[in-house]
Design a protein around this motif. Sequence first.
Motif, PDB file in Angstrom:
ATOM      1  N   GLN A  87     -12.565  -9.201 -22.972  1.00 16.75           N
ATOM      2  CA  GLN A  87     -13.939  -9.269 -22.474  1.00 16.75           C
ATOM      3  C   GLN A  87     -13.977  -9.435 -20.962  1.00 16.75           C
ATOM      4  O   GLN A  87     -14.928  -9.004 -20.295  1.00 16.75           O
ATOM      5  N   GLU A  88     -12.922 -10.051 -20.406  1.00 12.94           N
ATOM      6  CA  GLU A  88     -12.858 -10.259 -18.960  1.00 12.94           C
ATOM      7  C   GLU A  88     -12.321  -9.035 -18.227  1.00 12.94           C
ATOM      8  O   GLU A  88     -12.149  -9.076 -17.004  1.00 12.94           O
ATOM      9  N   GLY A  89     -12.072  -7.954 -18.952  1.00 11.52           N
ATOM     10  CA  GLY A  89     -11.704  -6.703 -18.302  1.00 11.52           C
ATOM     11  C   GLY A  89     -10.270  -6.251 -18.453  1.00 11.52           C
ATOM     12  O   GLY A  89      -9.902  -5.193 -17.926  1.00 11.52           O
ATOM     13  N   PHE A  90      -9.462  -7.013 -19.157  1.00  9.49           N
ATOM     14  CA  PHE A  90      -8.089  -6.578 -19.394  1.00  9.49           C
ATOM     15  C   PHE A  90      -8.096  -5.509 -20.492  1.00  9.49           C
ATOM     16  O   PHE A  90      -8.759  -5.678 -21.518  1.00  9.49           O
ATOM     17  N   THR A 143      -4.401 -20.571 -21.561  1.00 10.75           N
ATOM     18  CA  THR A 143      -4.407 -19.717 -22.750  1.00 10.75           C
ATOM     19  C   THR A 143      -5.849 -19.441 -23.170  1.00 10.75           C
ATOM     20  O   THR A 143      -6.729 -20.304 -23.029  1.00 10.75           O
ATOM     21  N   LYS A 144      -6.061 -18.248 -23.658  1.00 11.36           N
ATOM     22  CA  LYS A 144      -7.374 -17.847 -24.169  1.00 11.36           C
ATOM     23  C   LYS A 144      -7.142 -16.913 -25.350  1.00 11.36           C
ATOM     24  O   LYS A 144      -6.091 -16.268 -25.441  1.00 11.36           O
ATOM     25  N   ARG A 153      -3.752  -3.492 -18.699  1.00 12.27           N
ATOM     26  CA  ARG A 153      -4.125  -3.204 -17.306  1.00 12.27           C
ATOM     27  C   ARG A 153      -5.096  -4.283 -16.857  1.00 12.27           C
ATOM     28  O   ARG A 153      -6.105  -4.527 -17.534  1.00 12.27           O
ATOM     29  N   ALA A 154      -4.768  -4.926 -15.762  1.00  7.31           N
ATOM     30  CA  ALA A 154      -5.611  -6.020 -15.273  1.00  7.31           C
ATOM     31  C   ALA A 154      -6.786  -5.472 -14.474  1.00  7.31           C
ATOM     32  O   ALA A 154      -6.638  -4.486 -13.736  1.00  7.31           O
ATOM     33  N   PRO A 155      -7.948  -6.100 -14.582  1.00  6.36           N
ATOM     34  CA  PRO A 155      -9.089  -5.663 -13.773  1.00  6.36           C
ATOM     35  C   PRO A 155      -8.850  -6.005 -12.304  1.00  6.36           C
ATOM     36  O   PRO A 155      -8.028  -6.874 -11.977  1.00  6.36           O
TER      37      PRO A 155
END
Length: 396
Positions: A257-260, A249-250, A234-236
């Motif tokens: 950590q970015e909210g996904f 890419t990460k 689920r995307a923030p």
Amino acid sequence: MTVVPSSAAAADADFTQFISSLWPEAAKAGVSRAVFARETGGLEPDYKLPDLLLPGRPKTGAPSQAEFVQVPADYLREASIARLASHGRTLMQQHAATLRAIEQRFGVPGPIILAIWGRETDFGRHRLPYDAVRVLATQAYVGRRKEQYRGELIAALQLLQSGVVTRKDLRASWGGAVGLTQFLPSEVTKHGVDFDGDGRVDLWHSVPDALASAAQQLVNKGWQRGVRWAYEVRAPGNADCTQGVPEVTKPIGQWLQEGFVPARGLRLSAAEQAQSASLLQPEGIYGPSFLTTQNYFVIKEYNFSDLYVLFVGHLADRMAGGASFETPWSASHQLRTISVEAMQRRLTELRLYSDKIDGKAGMKTRAALGAYQKRAGIKVDCWPSEEVLRAMRAGR
């Protein structure tokens, strides 16, 4: 007596001459004169195939071909997935020993290769509609990728020369792919595996050979053992859909950590979080989001379509006991191919897009649309809509 129009007769005469011109190339590839004559004698082109370049006809395909690109909800119909998953689970039991041996040797999970088989030929229940030699010859003559298909036609003749398959069994899709798991003829030589040990690679009748060859092809294209194809997330609300390209890419842990948030509360191990992944949002900010691993792009090498990979990956998950997508697909409307092409041309002029003008709203097109939306000051959803098209036509 049937009277053939002079233009059609001339076209067929040109086709016959084209076929004759292939003989030196076929001979160099080891095809005998007898086989070449037998398999190409009396051959006629099939101008009803899609994806041909013919005067007075759109280059995107035959008039009868749908001009609209399918949205995910159409391509990934739950009824189709559920039907294939049910039969696939039966096949998992039936071919359990073969699938275990394939996974041990190649590192590709059984459900993945079963899903490819299911998507390609409905587990062998779908009879491919075309004569492969005729398809390949037509595509080599007037297709968009003439040189590629010229080589595939020669490869098909080599298969017939070897006796591994008969002309009767060499059936194909309109794109020339053959066998239970749909290989182009040249791929049979590159990736084919004699897994049942009978001395030949038989992708037409041997399930072990077909499944092992599919696994070998994935390995040859970079499959990583022990890595999932993708994770639904689920995307923030503040997610930037323009990041949804393979180049961004990460580590999965950083995306989290970015909210996904992994779907259905799935907990990822430290090893999984360390894996590199790209963001995929097939409907822009609408519908499900995915973090895609390298193996996602390996499956995409099998068929260069995001929807194809989603179908195969999700079907594999369902056969292994997984549930349907957590986030439902929206009923998003897809613009006509010609409209998406117009968008791609405008995005190219604005130096926001540098890929193919193909009328398909793929990853790079969606990201470029998002960049355009930011520049134009309109809602950023990375989806080709009438609103975006109007803004472009208005010069914004």
